[in-house]
Scaffold this active site. Sequence first.
Site, PDB file in Angstrom:
ATOM      1  N   ARG A  32      44.993  82.467 100.064  1.00  0.00           N
ATOM      2  CA  ARG A  32      44.145  81.393  99.565  1.00  0.00           C
ATOM      3  C   ARG A  32      42.654  81.701  99.670  1.00  0.00           C
ATOM      4  O   ARG A  32      41.937  81.626  98.686  1.00  0.00           O
ATOM      5  CB  ARG A  32      44.441  80.089 100.329  1.00  0.00           C
ATOM      6  CG  ARG A  32      43.706  78.889  99.740  1.00  0.00           C
ATOM      7  CD  ARG A  32      43.811  77.647 100.612  1.00  0.00           C
ATOM      8  NE  ARG A  32      45.176  77.206 100.781  1.00  0.00           N
ATOM      9  CZ  ARG A  32      45.519  76.171 101.529  1.00  0.00           C
ATOM     10  NH1 ARG A  32      44.593  75.495 102.192  1.00  0.00           N
ATOM     11  NH2 ARG A  32      46.794  75.808 101.640  1.00  0.00           N
ATOM     12  N   HIS A  91      50.989  78.745  90.047  1.00  0.00           N
ATOM     13  CA  HIS A  91      50.203  78.216  91.172  1.00  0.00           C
ATOM     14  C   HIS A  91      50.443  76.720  91.332  1.00  0.00           C
ATOM     15  O   HIS A  91      49.655  75.898  90.854  1.00  0.00           O
ATOM     16  CB  HIS A  91      48.711  78.497  90.914  1.00  0.00           C
ATOM     17  CG  HIS A  91      47.845  78.387  92.131  1.00  0.00           C
ATOM     18  ND1 HIS A  91      47.833  79.313  93.143  1.00  0.00           N
ATOM     19  CD2 HIS A  91      46.940  77.441  92.494  1.00  0.00           C
ATOM     20  CE1 HIS A  91      46.965  78.957  94.064  1.00  0.00           C
ATOM     21  NE2 HIS A  91      46.411  77.825  93.704  1.00  0.00           N
ATOM     22  N   TYR A  97      38.153  67.960  78.011  1.00  0.00           N
ATOM     23  CA  TYR A  97      37.041  68.057  77.064  1.00  0.00           C
ATOM     24  C   TYR A  97      36.557  69.488  76.858  1.00  0.00           C
ATOM     25  O   TYR A  97      36.060  69.829  75.794  1.00  0.00           O
ATOM     26  CB  TYR A  97      35.860  67.210  77.546  1.00  0.00           C
ATOM     27  CG  TYR A  97      36.173  65.736  77.660  1.00  0.00           C
ATOM     28  CD1 TYR A  97      36.563  64.996  76.543  1.00  0.00           C
ATOM     29  CD2 TYR A  97      36.086  65.078  78.874  1.00  0.00           C
ATOM     30  CE1 TYR A  97      36.862  63.652  76.650  1.00  0.00           C
ATOM     31  CE2 TYR A  97      36.377  63.734  79.005  1.00  0.00           C
ATOM     32  CZ  TYR A  97      36.768  63.022  77.880  1.00  0.00           C
ATOM     33  OH  TYR A  97      37.056  61.687  77.988  1.00  0.00           O
TER      34      TYR A  97
END
Length: 755
Positions: free
Chosen positions: A34, A80, A125
């Site tokens: 991570r 993931h 968007y």
Amino acid sequence: MNTEFAIEDIESQPLHEFTEQAYLDYAMYVILDRALPHIGDGLKPVQRRIIYSMSELGLKAGSKYKKSARTVGSVLGMFHPHGDMACYEAMVLMAQPFSYRYPLVDGQGNWGSIDDPKSFAAMRYTESRLSPFTELLLSELGQGTIDWQPNFDGSLQEPILFPARLPNILLNGASGIAVGMATDIPPHNLIEVADACVHLSKNPDASIADLHNFIIAPDYPTEAEIITPKEDLLKIYTNGTGSVRMRACYIQENSDIIITALPHQTSGSKIITQIAAQMTAKKLPMVEDIRDESDHENPVRLVIIPRSSRADVDGIMTHLFATTDLERSFRVNLNMIGLDNRPQVKNLKMILSEWLSYRLTTVKRRLQYRFDKITKRLHILEGLLIAHLNIDAIIAIVRDHDKPKPILMEQFKLSEEQADTILELKLRQLAKLEQAKIQREQKDLTKEYNSLEKILNSDKKLNNLVIKEIQEDSKKYGNERRTPVIKREQAQAFAATTFISSEPITVILSANGWVRAAKGHDIDLDKLNYRAGDKFANAATGRNNQQAVFFDTTGRSYSASVHTLPSARSSGEPLTGRFSPPNGAGFVQVLLGESTNSYLLASTAGYGFVVNMEDLYTKNKAGKAIITLPKDSKILSPLLVSDVSNQYYVVITSAGYLSLVKVSELPKLSKGKGVKLLNIPAKNKDETVVILSLLDPKTTGKLTLYSGKRHLTLKSLDIESFIAERSRRGQKLPRGFQKIDRIEVSKNDNLFLLG
């Protein structure tokens, strides 16, 4: 259904062992999967999965943009399984040109701004695709260069690492917090890193200092200056830890100051807020206004307007560098996962050496993969040529036998792969033209085969190939350094008293440690009011732009700006509200004067030394240990030393001994016990100093000693007879003057009270 089971079937484990192992497993997951990047491709797992997923979606550089939500969904669904916003934020970071030196994602839409990197639009968007730079990570992906692993549900395969053609770990850097460790790797210039790799590849014994000549400093995605000295930068690359200091750039247009570049990840709006706060607090009286004129063409343009065209621009900016985020330090911690799959803080040579090892292995695997494919193809082409030369016999065998494959293999000495290829030939591939094409392909592949064989069998040739490819990529993707490295003087803020008018002032200290300040020097201290149970203790005169120094009963000093003290119209404020003296300690002395002044500090035990005023200053609320007081002794009032070479100190003890000694015989110290002012025998434990004062025998008319109502006058000749060395006992005063209350000195018919 029988649910009974024996107690011995349950595995028993101590709680501390279970929790320790569980936490260790979690810590290793955070570190390896991570938070920390891998030295091979410089990426964390989430970044690697985003890029690979975009590649699988066909979002290569130059392709049509697709909604970011499509990419995030693909990443979460296939590789993931974590939070969508965390994944999207990682993607946004790789798309911001002000966050990444070489962005990996090419974004369209609102992806945040320098002023507010978190102001990006929602994923529904924005649109995105990979940047051209990612070709350095992906171009060799399908060429047998890396290992693959199953995804989280085992339905797909994903790359463990990318076959990076350049050390992305240094190019874009990384930051992250793991369990018990963190990483802060700054970005660097591609051309500089490539040149360092080439140099190290050619000179394996090169030192870190040699590599530092190529990689001079980090290269952030901003034009702000790096002002860290070169020797400190070398320490960073040697130790793998340190900090880099950046300073904003500015120009002058007419009388206005234009800030054109800010340190990395610095907000322009925060800078304006910090400067405006100083203007409101009247700490920047020479600045009239500040405004933000940043736009699309000028991402950073902060305008500072001085009140006068004659204002000291460099002085203003030096103050702002010291007091605002126009100058910032950035931590460097070159912590990463190495080729041994272990986290480690590495120096510059270790990073480049390990990456070159990774690159050599990658290139060798790529060449071997290609070599094996060519070998296999040449074997097939050899069989096809046999077929063309014996086409009639082969057709007859195929026509006359139900299982022609073993017969072909036996008669023409073919392998199983060759026989399968021949049997799968179409009739149109039996033409003479096809035979010519096979021979031409065989010739080209044989040439490539021989070339690859030479490289694979020679470490030198393999190394030269890696160097050549690094140089080609450097030329294709490199650009000039954006962050200049410039030597600058350390920034200094304006002193707190710079803009305070110099006016006479008197600081009054009470017996209970309350302090206040009265304007002027002609203050009638007897008329001041004190709190019940309190009284006057000490006072000092000076200017209101100076620092007041306070001493407590343990010999510690404390300092405060005089202009911050409360007015004498009130009872003042307790010094314990400003400072934190030791338990039981009280404040007994106050001192005020220029920072260049020298003072004689002494204790009633008969020890003293000369100290500079600036050595008494401290910002520590707990004070600063200055004079060491022997047991049962007290600090005497500090005396201003105006002329060390000509002044004498007069010291009188409780046993009636008087001595005049040159001040120059005392050492100048910043702290300590000091030396004996005169010789008090060790057996006289109760003898103390009762009077300590300064005078100049050459200009002193007479010295008057007072003991109760009686007085003794010593004229200039008598005074000189008391002059002695510091190690002497001094002279015994006449009977009746064993206990001196005070002394007075007359000079040119003027009377001065000394003690």
